[in-house]
Enzyme design. Structure first.
Site, mmCIF file in Angstrom:
data_model
loop_
_atom_site.group_PDB
_atom_site.id
_atom_site.type_symbol
_atom_site.label_atom_id
_atom_site.label_comp_id
_atom_site.label_asym_id
_atom_site.label_seq_id
_atom_site.Cartn_x
_atom_site.Cartn_y
_atom_site.Cartn_z
ATOM 1 N N GLU A 301 0.806 -1.217 0.000
ATOM 2 C CA GLU A 301 0.000 0.000 0.000
ATOM 3 C C GLU A 301 0.843 1.272 0.000
ATOM 4 O O GLU A 301 0.730 2.119 -0.879
ATOM 5 C CB GLU A 301 -0.932 0.007 1.216
ATOM 6 C CG GLU A 301 -1.837 1.210 1.281
ATOM 7 C CD GLU A 301 -2.806 1.254 0.110
ATOM 8 O OE1 GLU A 301 -3.574 0.305 -0.043
ATOM 9 O OE2 GLU A 301 -2.770 2.227 -0.671
ATOM 10 N N ASP A 305 1.353 4.091 -2.953
ATOM 11 C CA ASP A 305 0.870 5.462 -2.753
ATOM 12 C C ASP A 305 1.980 6.475 -3.034
ATOM 13 O O ASP A 305 1.763 7.473 -3.725
ATOM 14 C CB ASP A 305 0.388 5.662 -1.303
ATOM 15 C CG ASP A 305 -0.823 4.806 -0.970
ATOM 16 O OD1 ASP A 305 -1.442 4.258 -1.903
ATOM 17 O OD2 ASP A 305 -1.144 4.674 0.229
ATOM 18 N N SER A 544 -7.152 2.043 -3.954
ATOM 19 C CA SER A 544 -5.959 2.450 -3.220
ATOM 20 C C SER A 544 -5.010 3.258 -4.071
ATOM 21 O O SER A 544 -4.276 4.090 -3.552
ATOM 22 C CB SER A 544 -5.188 1.199 -2.811
ATOM 23 O OG SER A 544 -5.612 0.736 -1.607
ATOM 24 N N ASP A 587 -16.331 11.311 -18.617
ATOM 25 C CA ASP A 587 -17.432 10.483 -18.118
ATOM 26 C C ASP A 587 -17.110 9.002 -18.367
ATOM 27 O O ASP A 587 -16.666 8.639 -19.456
ATOM 28 C CB ASP A 587 -18.730 10.883 -18.850
ATOM 29 C CG ASP A 587 -19.966 10.357 -18.149
ATOM 30 O OD1 ASP A 587 -19.825 9.668 -17.107
ATOM 31 O OD2 ASP A 587 -21.079 10.629 -18.645
ATOM 32 N N GLY A 606 -23.155 10.417 -17.061
ATOM 33 C CA GLY A 606 -23.269 11.308 -15.906
ATOM 34 C C GLY A 606 -22.749 10.628 -14.646
ATOM 35 O O GLY A 606 -22.046 9.624 -14.713
ATOM 36 N N ASP A 608 -22.451 8.285 -11.518
ATOM 37 C CA ASP A 608 -22.956 6.957 -11.137
ATOM 38 C C ASP A 608 -22.207 6.465 -9.904
ATOM 39 O O ASP A 608 -21.106 6.939 -9.619
ATOM 40 C CB ASP A 608 -22.811 5.975 -12.310
ATOM 41 C CG ASP A 608 -21.375 5.844 -12.774
ATOM 42 O OD1 ASP A 608 -20.565 5.280 -12.023
ATOM 43 O OD2 ASP A 608 -21.053 6.314 -13.893
#
Ligand SMILES: *[C@@H]1O[C@H](CO)[C@@H](O)[C@H](O)[C@H]1NC(C)=O
Ligand SMILES: *[C@@H]1O[C@H](CO)[C@@H](O)[C@H](O)[C@H]1NC(C)=O
Ligand SMILES: *[C@@H]1O[C@H](CO)[C@@H](O)[C@H](O)[C@H]1NC(C)=O
Ligand SMILES: *[C@@H]1O[C@H](CO)[C@@H](O)[C@H](O)[C@H]1NC(C)=O
Ligand SMILES: *[C@@H]1O[C@H](CO)[C@@H](O)[C@H](O)[C@H]1NC(C)=O
Length: 629
Positions: A301, A305, A544, A587, A606, A608
């Protein structure tokens, strides 16, 4: 026994002394449904034992938090970007003198408490030094000792809740110790096992990165997502100009650490200028790195990052690493984080009793990226402690947003279910593992309206970066509707359009809560991200990855605004849903986020609940944020 004659507060006995308290009935202030998991009722508490009672008074103006925030975050507001100072925030939400007076005079006049035993904190909290039997008469409660099966710890609490006079009750949030059990070990019953309450999403499949995945330039981005792929996808080719004035932080919990050797290995290949560049470690609650860590589970992780954030922002930007410790395993790491950033948070008696390590002593960053999640819904949602925990954490995030901080969080990697065990809620309200048919389970903090939640997309096999991305298929991206936070008005129009046009048949209120805060807000690529872990190039990803990618773009926007003499953007959600930003996103219309025995929600034109408003078009977002005051 000082107050043995003062038997029952359930009757409206009011002893009028100096300032007569208004006559009022006692109401049950708090109770809990059951003894928390892992604890058992052991015995009645010793009546002579000393039990300092702490009253947390209701904060003033908390009901105005949204209005205050919209005043500085709504792009139409003349006060856009005029963030508050920490002092203004502390002052505004401090309990009112009226609340302090009401509780104080009730304790003295009706409770018969000696003035010397009452202490009023500068933050408006009230502490009363009494014995168990005195506390029992003040609160109309019975105190017991509870024992924890895991570690034999004992804790005192009221078994059947406690009462306050009606006129006092409305000034009090909670009294401690009563029904609150600070540690939330019981969340683990949902099957998180030794991983504890919070976990990194970690749903993306992992593989060794082959030559295709490592291709230079924005090519083969369906096989391996490199910094070049991300720059091309999101139109991100920005050189920082105010890095020394700007700040950004990434949060890591517990044993999730990074190795400098992995950062160096990654940058040697992708950005040689950054070999040797380190994040600045901010140790919170004893958090620390571990140079001898080799377990990829613990390295995946943080390493990902920082490779993304440092890679996207470049060598000139110092990035803070909020490493939240595991030394204090019992505590909620988000409480530790918030307390470290805001001294007024830890002065709350309910927080103070947790024994958090840091308190307002760590540097704040303009953008805070969090790739971890939990769910209040599987932690006994009817327990007042659960509701209070998420509400106070989310409100605190709102208060920090008022001061100009942007919180960005991943939306989870298990679609509409929760966590590695894919928990969903059975009809009786309990969490059942393994994607069993049931009610969808929202994630936290993504579902807090003051957090910008980021879902995950991918480039379809055979497609290039110029084709539209789809919701990830390698794992289902998290999304849905909160059961704790109502839907903010700024997102209602977009969300209603989705509910009206794109909701599959049969998705009724037994499956999700259409009136809740809907998330994610946006999305960004989450698969297959190229990461150097433990000396090896691999592909993985997850929401993540999506959160730090989006957060980096927000940090770059702050850089441009700061250079132009403007404030950082702070809470961006109302702006993102506004007309001004209508075409600032790519989109994402394809894909679903299955779970709980369903296909989850379908992505659509749009907004969701899989990919939010879409992926960022950096130049469009930058131009719009630069057009704001
Ligand atoms: C990025 O910007 C630099 C400087 O403006 C320019 O030379 C370069 O061609 C741009 N790269 C891409 C991929 O657009
Ligand atoms: C560091 O990592 C090693 C290898 O996983 C582990 O044995 C050791 O306990 C860790 N040390 C600390 C201080 O966490
Ligand atoms: C709740 O329902 C689930 C699934 O039907 C079942 O497995 C569980 O035992 C039930 N729990 C209780 C406390 O009734
Ligand atoms: C649905 O969400 C609303 C708004 O947050 C909340 O008040 C309500 O309790 C939720 N319903 C359920 C069944 O959780
Ligand atoms: C999205 O779905 C449409 C309709 O099924 C399909 O024609 C299109 O190729 C899909 N796009 C991507 C990028 O997968």
């Amino acid at each position: 026994m000082l107050f043995s004659s003062f038997l029952s507060l359930a009757s409206a006995v009011v002893v009028a002394v100096a300032t007569p308290a208004p006559l009022s009935l006692h109401v049950r202030h708090e109770s809990r449904r059951a003894v928390p998991h892992g604890w058992s009722l052991d015995r009645r508490a010793d009546p002579d034992a000393f039990v300092p009672l702490k009253f947390r008074l209701r904060q003033s103006n908390l009901e105005n938090l949204d209005a205050y925030l919209l005043d500085i975050a709504d792009p139409q507001s003349p006060n856009y970007g005029k963030h508050w100072t920490p002092e203004q925030v502390a002052q505004t939400f401090r309990p009112s003198p009226d609340s302090v007076d009401t509780v104080h005079s009730w304790l003295v006049n009706s409770g018969g408490v000696d003035l010397q035993k009452i202490r009023i904190g500068s933050d408006g909290s009230i502490r009363v030094d009494v014995t168990v039997s005195e506390a029992e008469s003040i609160l109309g409660a019975e105190y017991y000792v509870y024992r924890n099966a895991d570690d034999d710890k004992e804790r005192i609490g009221c078994h059947d809740g406690y009462s306050l006079p009606e006129h006092v009750s409305k000034h009090v949030d909670l009294v401690w110790p009563t029904v609150h059990f600070g540690n939330h070990k019981h969340i683990r019953r949902a099957g998180d096992g030794s991983k504890g309450v919070w976990h990194r999403p970690g749903g993306a499949p992992k593989a060794i990165a082959d030559d295709d995945a490592m291709s230079p330039g924005p090519t083969n981005c369906d096989k391996g997502v490199t910094l070049d792929c991300l720059r091309a996808l999101y139109n991100f080719n920005y050189t920082l100009v105010a890095a020394d004035k700007n700040t950004m932080a990434v949060v890591e919990f517990g044993s999730n650490v990074l190795l400098q050797s992995d950062l160096d290995g990654f940058f040697k290949h992708f950005d040689p200028q950054q070999v040797g560049h380190k994040p600045t470690l901010v140790s919170i609650a004893g958090g620390h790195l571990n140079a001898s860590e080799t377990d990829p589970e613990n390295l995946g992780e943080s390493t990902m990052d920082f490779q993304l954030v440092m890679g996207l922002l470049g060598r000139t930007q110092d990035v803070l690493l909020y490493q939240v410790g595991k030394d204090n395993n019992d505590q909620d790491p988000v409480d530790e984080l918030l307390a470290a950033l805001d001294g007024s948070y830890c002065s709350d008696p309910a927080i103070k009793q947790l024994g958090l390590v840091d308190c307002g002593n760590k540097p704040r960053a303009n953008v805070v990226s969090i790739s971890y999640s939990t769910s209040p819904d599987i932690n006994d949602p009817t327990d007042p402690a659960t509701t209070q925990l998420v509400q106070r954490q989310c409100a605190e995030i709102g208060k920090l947003s008022l001061q100009g901080i942007t919180f960005v969080a991943s939306s989870g990697d298990t679609g509409v279910s929760f966590g590695p065990t894919q928990a969903c809620l059975a009809k009786n309200g309990t969490a059942v593992e393994g994607n069993a048919p049931g009610t969808f389970v929202p994630q936290f903090p993504a579902s807090c309206p003051y957090v910008t939640a980021v879902g995950a997309t991918e480039v379809t096999a055979g497609n290039s970066v110029s084709d539209p991305e789809v919701a990830t298929t390698a794992f289902p991206s998290g999304g849905g509707f909160s059961n704790f936070f109502p839907q903010p008005a700024f997102q209602a129009r977009r969300v209603n359009r989705y509910l009206k046009n794109s909701l599959p048949a049969g998705y009724d209120s037994s499956i999700f809560n259409a009136s809740g805060r809907a998330y994610p807000d946006v999305s960004a690529n989450g698969f297959p991200t190229v990461v150097a872990i433990d000396g090896e190039f691999t592909t993985s990803g997850g929401t993540s990855a999506s959160a730090p990618i989006f957060a980096s773009l927000v940090a770059a926007i702050n850089d441009a605004r700061i250079a132009a003499g403007k404030s950082p953007v702070g809470w961006i959600n109302p702006a993102l849903y506004s007309h001004l930003f209508a075409t600032a996103f790519n989109d994402v219309k394809n894909g679903t986020n299955p779970g709980c025995g369903t296909q989850g929600f379908p992505a659509a034109r749009g907004w969701d609940p899989v990919t939010g408003l879409g992926t960022p078009n950096f130049n469009s977002l930058l131009a719009r944020f630069m057009s704001l005051p």
